[in-house]
Write a protein that holds these residues in place. Structure first.
Motif, PDB file in Angstrom:
ATOM      1  N   ASN A 162       0.704  -1.364  -0.007  1.00  0.00           N
ATOM      2  CA  ASN A 162       0.067   0.184   0.121  1.00  0.00           C
ATOM      3  C   ASN A 162       0.786   1.325  -0.053  1.00  0.00           C
ATOM      4  O   ASN A 162       0.374   2.261   0.118  1.00  0.00           O
ATOM      5  CB  ASN A 162      -0.865   0.023   1.285  1.00  0.00           C
ATOM      6  N   ILE A 163       2.409   1.140  -0.222  1.00  0.00           N
ATOM      7  CA  ILE A 163       3.079   2.392  -0.459  1.00  0.00           C
ATOM      8  C   ILE A 163       3.290   2.876  -1.657  1.00  0.00           C
ATOM      9  O   ILE A 163       3.492   2.001  -2.583  1.00  0.00           O
ATOM     10  CB  ILE A 163       4.534   1.673   0.437  1.00  0.00           C
ATOM     11  N   SER A 164       3.141   3.927  -1.941  1.00  0.00           N
ATOM     12  CA  SER A 164       3.079   4.600  -3.097  1.00  0.00           C
ATOM     13  C   SER A 164       4.563   4.640  -3.656  1.00  0.00           C
ATOM     14  O   SER A 164       5.613   4.424  -2.887  1.00  0.00           O
ATOM     15  CB  SER A 164       2.618   6.150  -3.318  1.00  0.00           C
ATOM     16  N   LEU A 165       4.814   4.589  -5.096  1.00  0.00           N
ATOM     17  CA  LEU A 165       6.068   4.520  -5.503  1.00  0.00           C
ATOM     18  C   LEU A 165       6.866   5.670  -5.270  1.00  0.00           C
ATOM     19  O   LEU A 165       7.939   5.699  -4.941  1.00  0.00           O
ATOM     20  CB  LEU A 165       5.925   4.594  -7.069  1.00  0.00           C
ATOM     21  N   GLU A 166       6.323   6.786  -5.126  1.00  0.00           N
ATOM     22  CA  GLU A 166       6.926   8.006  -4.597  1.00  0.00           C
ATOM     23  C   GLU A 166       7.574   8.030  -3.273  1.00  0.00           C
ATOM     24  O   GLU A 166       8.772   8.317  -2.905  1.00  0.00           O
ATOM     25  CB  GLU A 166       6.159   9.322  -4.473  1.00  0.00           C
ATOM     26  N   LYS A 167       6.622   7.512  -2.407  1.00  0.00           N
ATOM     27  CA  LYS A 167       7.300   6.926  -0.864  1.00  0.00           C
ATOM     28  C   LYS A 167       8.405   5.975  -0.959  1.00  0.00           C
ATOM     29  O   LYS A 167       9.245   6.185   0.052  1.00  0.00           O
ATOM     30  CB  LYS A 167       5.915   6.579  -0.070  1.00  0.00           C
ATOM     31  N   LEU A 168       8.049   5.001  -1.796  1.00  0.00           N
ATOM     32  CA  LEU A 168       9.267   4.036  -1.589  1.00  0.00           C
ATOM     33  C   LEU A 168      10.652   4.600  -2.023  1.00  0.00           C
ATOM     34  O   LEU A 168      11.729   4.200  -1.548  1.00  0.00           O
ATOM     35  CB  LEU A 168       9.049   2.956  -2.628  1.00  0.00           C
ATOM     36  N   LYS A 169      10.651   5.548  -3.220  1.00  0.00           N
ATOM     37  CA  LYS A 169      11.685   6.323  -3.463  1.00  0.00           C
ATOM     38  C   LYS A 169      12.159   7.048  -2.269  1.00  0.00           C
ATOM     39  O   LYS A 169      13.311   7.216  -2.332  1.00  0.00           O
ATOM     40  CB  LYS A 169      11.413   7.298  -4.805  1.00  0.00           C
ATOM     41  N   ASN A 170      11.347   7.778  -1.693  1.00  0.00           N
ATOM     42  CA  ASN A 170      11.705   8.452  -0.407  1.00  0.00           C
ATOM     43  C   ASN A 170      12.454   7.568   0.655  1.00  0.00           C
ATOM     44  O   ASN A 170      13.536   7.894   1.499  1.00  0.00           O
ATOM     45  CB  ASN A 170      10.760   9.249   0.381  1.00  0.00           C
ATOM     46  N   ILE A 171      11.747   6.411   0.998  1.00  0.00           N
ATOM     47  CA  ILE A 171      12.336   5.325   1.947  1.00  0.00           C
ATOM     48  C   ILE A 171      14.030   4.936   1.538  1.00  0.00           C
ATOM     49  O   ILE A 171      14.715   4.812   2.277  1.00  0.00           O
ATOM     50  CB  ILE A 171      11.336   4.154   1.988  1.00  0.00           C
ATOM     51  N   LYS A 172      14.133   4.846   0.045  1.00  0.00           N
ATOM     52  CA  LYS A 172      15.419   4.627  -0.535  1.00  0.00           C
ATOM     53  C   LYS A 172      16.343   5.590  -0.519  1.00  0.00           C
ATOM     54  O   LYS A 172      17.461   5.374   0.205  1.00  0.00           O
ATOM     55  CB  LYS A 172      15.213   4.471  -1.997  1.00  0.00           C
ATOM     56  N   LEU A 173      15.835   6.840  -0.436  1.00  0.00           N
ATOM     57  CA  LEU A 173      16.794   7.831  -0.257  1.00  0.00           C
ATOM     58  C   LEU A 173      17.187   8.250   1.234  1.00  0.00           C
ATOM     59  O   LEU A 173      18.531   8.533   1.500  1.00  0.00           O
ATOM     60  CB  LEU A 173      16.026   9.109  -0.766  1.00  0.00           C
ATOM     61  N   ILE A 174      16.163   7.859   2.133  1.00  0.00           N
ATOM     62  CA  ILE A 174      16.360   8.065   3.546  1.00  0.00           C
ATOM     63  C   ILE A 174      17.493   6.816   4.082  1.00  0.00           C
ATOM     64  O   ILE A 174      18.411   6.954   4.839  1.00  0.00           O
ATOM     65  CB  ILE A 174      15.144   7.904   4.351  1.00  0.00           C
ATOM     66  N   ALA A 175      17.234   5.685   3.378  1.00  0.00           N
ATOM     67  CA  ALA A 175      18.175   4.456   3.525  1.00  0.00           C
ATOM     68  C   ALA A 175      19.697   4.834   3.229  1.00  0.00           C
ATOM     69  O   ALA A 175      20.375   4.578   4.019  1.00  0.00           O
ATOM     70  CB  ALA A 175      17.771   3.208   3.149  1.00  0.00           C
ATOM     71  N   MET A 176      19.756   5.543   2.127  1.00  0.00           N
ATOM     72  CA  MET A 176      20.957   5.915   1.569  1.00  0.00           C
ATOM     73  C   MET A 176      21.657   6.818   2.429  1.00  0.00           C
ATOM     74  O   MET A 176      23.020   6.779   2.685  1.00  0.00           O
ATOM     75  CB  MET A 176      20.863   6.466   0.261  1.00  0.00           C
ATOM     76  N   LEU A 177      20.812   7.670   2.697  1.00  0.00           N
ATOM     77  CA  LEU A 177      21.556   8.827   3.721  1.00  0.00           C
ATOM     78  C   LEU A 177      21.808   8.304   5.341  1.00  0.00           C
ATOM     79  O   LEU A 177      22.689   8.837   5.700  1.00  0.00           O
ATOM     80  CB  LEU A 177      20.487   9.943   3.804  1.00  0.00           C
ATOM     81  N   ALA A 178      20.979   7.369   5.739  1.00  0.00           N
ATOM     82  CA  ALA A 178      21.395   6.647   6.898  1.00  0.00           C
ATOM     83  C   ALA A 178      22.745   5.901   6.727  1.00  0.00           C
ATOM     84  O   ALA A 178      23.416   6.040   7.864  1.00  0.00           O
ATOM     85  CB  ALA A 178      20.203   5.904   7.221  1.00  0.00           C
ATOM     86  N   VAL A 179      22.707   5.142   5.773  1.00  0.00           N
ATOM     87  CA  VAL A 179      24.161   4.273   5.615  1.00  0.00           C
ATOM     88  C   VAL A 179      25.205   5.347   5.370  1.00  0.00           C
ATOM     89  O   VAL A 179      26.437   5.090   6.174  1.00  0.00           O
ATOM     90  CB  VAL A 179      23.896   3.476   4.376  1.00  0.00           C
ATOM     91  N   ALA A 180      25.061   6.387   4.758  1.00  0.00           N
ATOM     92  CA  ALA A 180      26.290   7.146   4.379  1.00  0.00           C
ATOM     93  C   ALA A 180      26.723   7.994   5.825  1.00  0.00           C
ATOM     94  O   ALA A 180      27.822   8.334   6.197  1.00  0.00           O
ATOM     95  CB  ALA A 180      25.791   8.120   3.321  1.00  0.00           C
ATOM     96  N   GLY A 181      25.508   8.474   6.569  1.00  0.00           N
ATOM     97  CA  GLY A 181      25.720   9.030   7.722  1.00  0.00           C
ATOM     98  C   GLY A 181      26.524   8.032   8.855  1.00  0.00           C
ATOM     99  O   GLY A 181      27.089   8.546   9.613  1.00  0.00           O
ATOM    100  N   ALA A 182      25.891   6.730   8.830  1.00  0.00           N
ATOM    101  CA  ALA A 182      26.702   5.955   9.607  1.00  0.00           C
ATOM    102  C   ALA A 182      28.021   5.544   9.314  1.00  0.00           C
ATOM    103  O   ALA A 182      28.704   5.457  10.147  1.00  0.00           O
ATOM    104  CB  ALA A 182      25.683   4.517   9.988  1.00  0.00           C
ATOM    105  N   GLY A 183      28.196   5.510   8.232  1.00  0.00           N
ATOM    106  CA  GLY A 183      29.768   5.509   7.567  1.00  0.00           C
ATOM    107  C   GLY A 183      30.725   6.613   8.141  1.00  0.00           C
ATOM    108  O   GLY A 183      31.655   6.087   8.588  1.00  0.00           O
ATOM    109  N   ILE A 184      29.959   7.846   8.100  1.00  0.00           N
ATOM    110  CA  ILE A 184      30.867   8.931   8.407  1.00  0.00           C
ATOM    111  C   ILE A 184      31.077   8.954  10.002  1.00  0.00           C
ATOM    112  O   ILE A 184      32.207   9.194  10.616  1.00  0.00           O
ATOM    113  CB  ILE A 184      29.781  10.510   8.175  1.00  0.00           C
ATOM    114  N   VAL A 185      29.873   8.595  10.664  1.00  0.00           N
ATOM    115  CA  VAL A 185      30.054   8.591  12.222  1.00  0.00           C
ATOM    116  C   VAL A 185      31.131   7.564  12.550  1.00  0.00           C
ATOM    117  O   VAL A 185      31.936   7.715  13.375  1.00  0.00           O
ATOM    118  CB  VAL A 185      28.730   8.341  12.771  1.00  0.00           C
TER     119      VAL A 185
END
Length: 219
Positions: free
Chosen positions: A164-187
């Motif tokens: 029930n998740i829209s394609l746009e929201k799935l893209k946002n989830i993907k972006l958030i996941a990328m930022l989270a992984v990159a942020g975790a890597g920096i920290v």
């Protein structure tokens, strides 16, 4: 409290004392003993540092988390990177052990100074390599999330209902996941770098002090 080396140096510099003066050899032996002990601790810490993270894989939740690399199609590149990491770190640990054994049997200040320089260089290269590997692991994971549509599939495997998740929201989830992984890597890179600075930096500082004392003996 003044350490044993400082006491020896003070006695050595006295012009008139009741007891025999401390010799060049006495101070050299003390510096040799201290340098050997420092390099031994570098060797021990490197083994502990390599071993402890791998013990975490005995925890089921941590082991299951590695499945995400399979879902992202990163199993092969991560396996190759891991093999490279193991081989290079094993080489560095061997070098630390070799430096310890070499320093333990040296017979003059000039040779000890040379081995101290080599040890410092080896430790610095080890730290740089370790931090680069952390950055590479997180960079590859971030890129994998970006280019691989199987990331969405991995959400389904983790038990999340995405029907029930829209394609746009799935893209946002993907972006958030990328930022989270990159942020975790920096920290993590900054955190590990700080730990390296405290542990190896302190030992290298002491080793450098020994080097300066040896130069004074050679004058």
């Amino acid at each position: 409290m003044m350490d044993e080396l400082e006491l020896l140096k003070r006695d050595w510099q006295k012009k008139e004392v009741a007891h025999p003066k401390v010799s060049y050899d006495d101070i050299y032996k003390m510096l040799l003993k201290k340098s050997s002990s420092i390099v031994k601790w570098i060797f021990i810490i490197s083994i502990i540092e390599f071993t402890i993270p791998h013990l975490l894989y005995l925890i089921p939740s941590v082991n299951d988390g590695a499945q995400v690399y399979d879902n992202l199609g990163l199993k092969t590149p991560m396996a190759i990177l891991t093999i490279i990491q193991y081989v290079v770190i094993a080489y560095f640990i061997y070098q630390f052990y070799r430096r310890y054994k070499e320093i333990s049997v040296l017979d003059n200040a000039r040779k000890l100074m040379s081995k101290i320089i080599k040890t410092r260089k080896t430790v610095k290269n080890y730290i740089i390599f370790s931090l680069i590997m952390i950055v590479l692991f997180f960079t590859i994971t971030t890129i994998g999330i970006y280019i691989n549509d199987d990331f969405i599939h991995s959400l389904e495997l983790s038990g999340q209902d995405i029907s029930n998740i829209s394609l746009e929201k799935l893209k946002n989830i993907k972006l958030i996941a990328m930022l989270a992984v990159a942020g975790a890597g920096i920290v993590l890179t900054i955190g590990i770098g700080a730990i390296y600075f405290l542990l190896y930096g302190l030992l290298l500082k002491k080793l450098n002090e020994n080097y300066k004392e040896l130069k004074k003996l050679e004058i």
